[in-house]
Scaffold this motif. Structure first.
Motif, PDB file in Angstrom:
ATOM      1  N   SER A 102      75.848 -63.629 -18.291  1.00 21.61           N
ATOM      2  CA  SER A 102      74.670 -62.913 -17.548  1.00 21.61           C
ATOM      3  C   SER A 102      73.130 -63.612 -17.864  1.00 21.61           C
ATOM      4  CB  SER A 102      74.691 -61.622 -18.126  1.00 21.61           C
ATOM      5  OG  SER A 102      74.201 -61.560 -19.592  1.00 21.61           O
ATOM      6  N   ASN A 104      69.660 -62.579 -19.294  1.00 18.85           N
ATOM      7  CA  ASN A 104      69.074 -61.725 -20.079  1.00 18.85           C
ATOM      8  C   ASN A 104      67.474 -61.096 -19.422  1.00 18.85           C
ATOM      9  OD1 ASN A 104      71.073 -61.333 -21.981  1.00 18.85           O
ATOM     10  ND2 ASN A 104      70.463 -63.135 -23.251  1.00 18.85           N
ATOM     11  N   ALA A 148      69.671 -53.138 -20.160  1.00 22.32           N
ATOM     12  CA  ALA A 148      69.882 -54.581 -20.431  1.00 22.32           C
ATOM     13  C   ALA A 148      70.638 -54.557 -21.740  1.00 22.32           C
ATOM     14  CB  ALA A 148      68.608 -55.427 -20.418  1.00 22.32           C
ATOM     15  N   THR A 149      70.262 -53.589 -22.687  1.00 26.68           N
ATOM     16  CA  THR A 149      71.107 -53.751 -23.897  1.00 26.68           C
ATOM     17  C   THR A 149      72.523 -53.162 -23.711  1.00 26.68           C
ATOM     18  OG1 THR A 149      69.161 -53.115 -25.083  1.00 26.68           O
ATOM     19  CG2 THR A 149      70.816 -52.568 -26.298  1.00 26.68           C
ATOM     20  N   ARG A 152      74.506 -55.851 -22.215  1.00 26.15           N
ATOM     21  CA  ARG A 152      74.818 -56.814 -23.115  1.00 26.15           C
ATOM     22  C   ARG A 152      76.022 -56.325 -24.071  1.00 26.15           C
ATOM     23  NH1 ARG A 152      70.160 -57.523 -24.918  1.00 26.15           N
ATOM     24  NH2 ARG A 152      70.168 -56.127 -26.635  1.00 26.15           N
ATOM     25  N   ASP A 153      76.000 -55.291 -24.576  1.00 27.18           N
ATOM     26  CA  ASP A 153      76.983 -54.812 -25.451  1.00 27.18           C
ATOM     27  C   ASP A 153      78.309 -54.758 -24.615  1.00 27.18           C
ATOM     28  OD1 ASP A 153      75.116 -54.251 -27.250  1.00 27.18           O
ATOM     29  OD2 ASP A 153      74.873 -52.067 -26.933  1.00 27.18           O
ATOM     30  N   LEU A 155      79.224 -56.527 -21.934  1.00 30.61           N
ATOM     31  CA  LEU A 155      79.725 -58.167 -22.090  1.00 30.61           C
ATOM     32  C   LEU A 155      80.181 -58.726 -23.517  1.00 30.61           C
ATOM     33  CD1 LEU A 155      76.721 -59.500 -19.768  1.00 30.61           C
ATOM     34  CD2 LEU A 155      79.336 -59.593 -19.534  1.00 30.61           C
ATOM     35  N   ASN A 156      79.638 -58.381 -24.546  1.00 32.86           N
ATOM     36  CA  ASN A 156      80.068 -58.731 -25.666  1.00 32.86           C
ATOM     37  C   ASN A 156      81.465 -58.254 -26.010  1.00 32.86           C
ATOM     38  OD1 ASN A 156      77.922 -60.302 -26.249  1.00 32.86           O
ATOM     39  ND2 ASN A 156      76.920 -58.528 -27.330  1.00 32.86           N
ATOM     40  N   GLN A 211      73.135 -52.293 -13.356  1.00 29.08           N
ATOM     41  CA  GLN A 211      72.212 -53.167 -13.450  1.00 29.08           C
ATOM     42  C   GLN A 211      71.209 -53.524 -11.922  1.00 29.08           C
ATOM     43  OE1 GLN A 211      71.950 -57.027 -15.804  1.00 29.08           O
ATOM     44  NE2 GLN A 211      74.104 -56.887 -15.298  1.00 29.08           N
TER      45      GLN A 211
END
Length: 236
Positions: A102, A104, A148-149, A152-153, A155-156, A211
């Motif tokens: 992604s 950021n 975004a946070t 990101r979580d 995706l992790n 998103q």
């Protein structure tokens, strides 16, 4: 009585009003000069804010492209989990990158932070414009950062599962890991049948849609604020 008649009241009154007028004019001149300085500072800050907003818009446009890729790649991959091989290798590699990586969001806030921390927000004379600037950074942009946070979580979590099934090929000459191709380390059937893989691919697609929507909303707010700042500057 004769001494009172000798007091030069006319001169005293004239001197008093002369001093009073001098002080008043001096204060007015100071106020005028301060007003000019404030308006010059206001203009410089608004020009800088508009530049920051344009930079933020460019950042968001790149983010929006990645959001579309997440959704597109997730839909493609989820359907292939049901279909199974053979899958075109080049297409697979592209889609795996789209759901695994992604861009950021790094919001551009330098001028606003300097204004806020320096206690200079009041230099923006128009209260309505000042409020909309605050809303953009404190509400609209902050909401996009929260998205975004969350993304990101998500995706992790996906990557932790994904790298159980794929690896990045390395050779003796590799000095920098190139995350542009993946090699399976377990059978496709295991990957496609893993409930976590199937669920997380769907979540990646959903997060891509979230998103995209939140980025489009922030881009619209950004454009409106830039237009308002430019209109205010042209009329003052």
């Amino acid at each position: 009585e004769g001494s009172r008649r000798g007091v030069p009241w006319t001169r005293i009154v004239a001197e008093f009003f002369a001093i009073f007028a001098g002080i008043t004019l001096s204060l007015l001149a100071d106020d005028w000069r301060q007003g000019r300085e404030d308006r010059a500072e206001e203009r410089a800050l608004l020009v800088s804010l508009a530049d920051d907003l344009r930079a933020d818009s460019a950042e968001l446009t790149g983010i929006l492209d990645w959001a579309y890729r997440h959704s597109r790649g997730a839909v493609w991959l989820r359907l292939r989990l049901d279909e199974g091989p053979p899958i075109p290798e080049d297409s697979l590699q592209i889609r795996l990158r789209e759901v695994t990586f992604s861009s950021n969001y790094d919001p551009v806030t330098a001028t606003y932070v300097a204004l806020k921390e320096g206690g200079r927000m009041s230099v923006i004379e128009d209260g309505g414009l000042r409020g909309r600037i605050t809303d953009y950074y404190e509400r609209d942009q902050a909401a996009r950062v929260n998205v975004a946070t969350t993304v990101r979580d998500e995706l992790n979590r996906w990557r932790e599962t994904f790298y159980d099934y794929f690896e990045v090929p390395l050779t003796d000459t590799t000095s920098v890991i190139q995350l542009d191709r993946f090699r399976p380390v377990r059978p496709w059937s295991e990957f496609a049948g893993d409930p976590d893989v199937r669920r997380q691919v769907v979540m990646i697609g959903i997060s891509g849609g979230v998103q995209a929507r939140s980025t489009e909303n922030l881009l619209a707010a950004n454009a409106e604020l830039v237009t308002e700042i430019e209109s205010y500057l042209s009329s003052n």
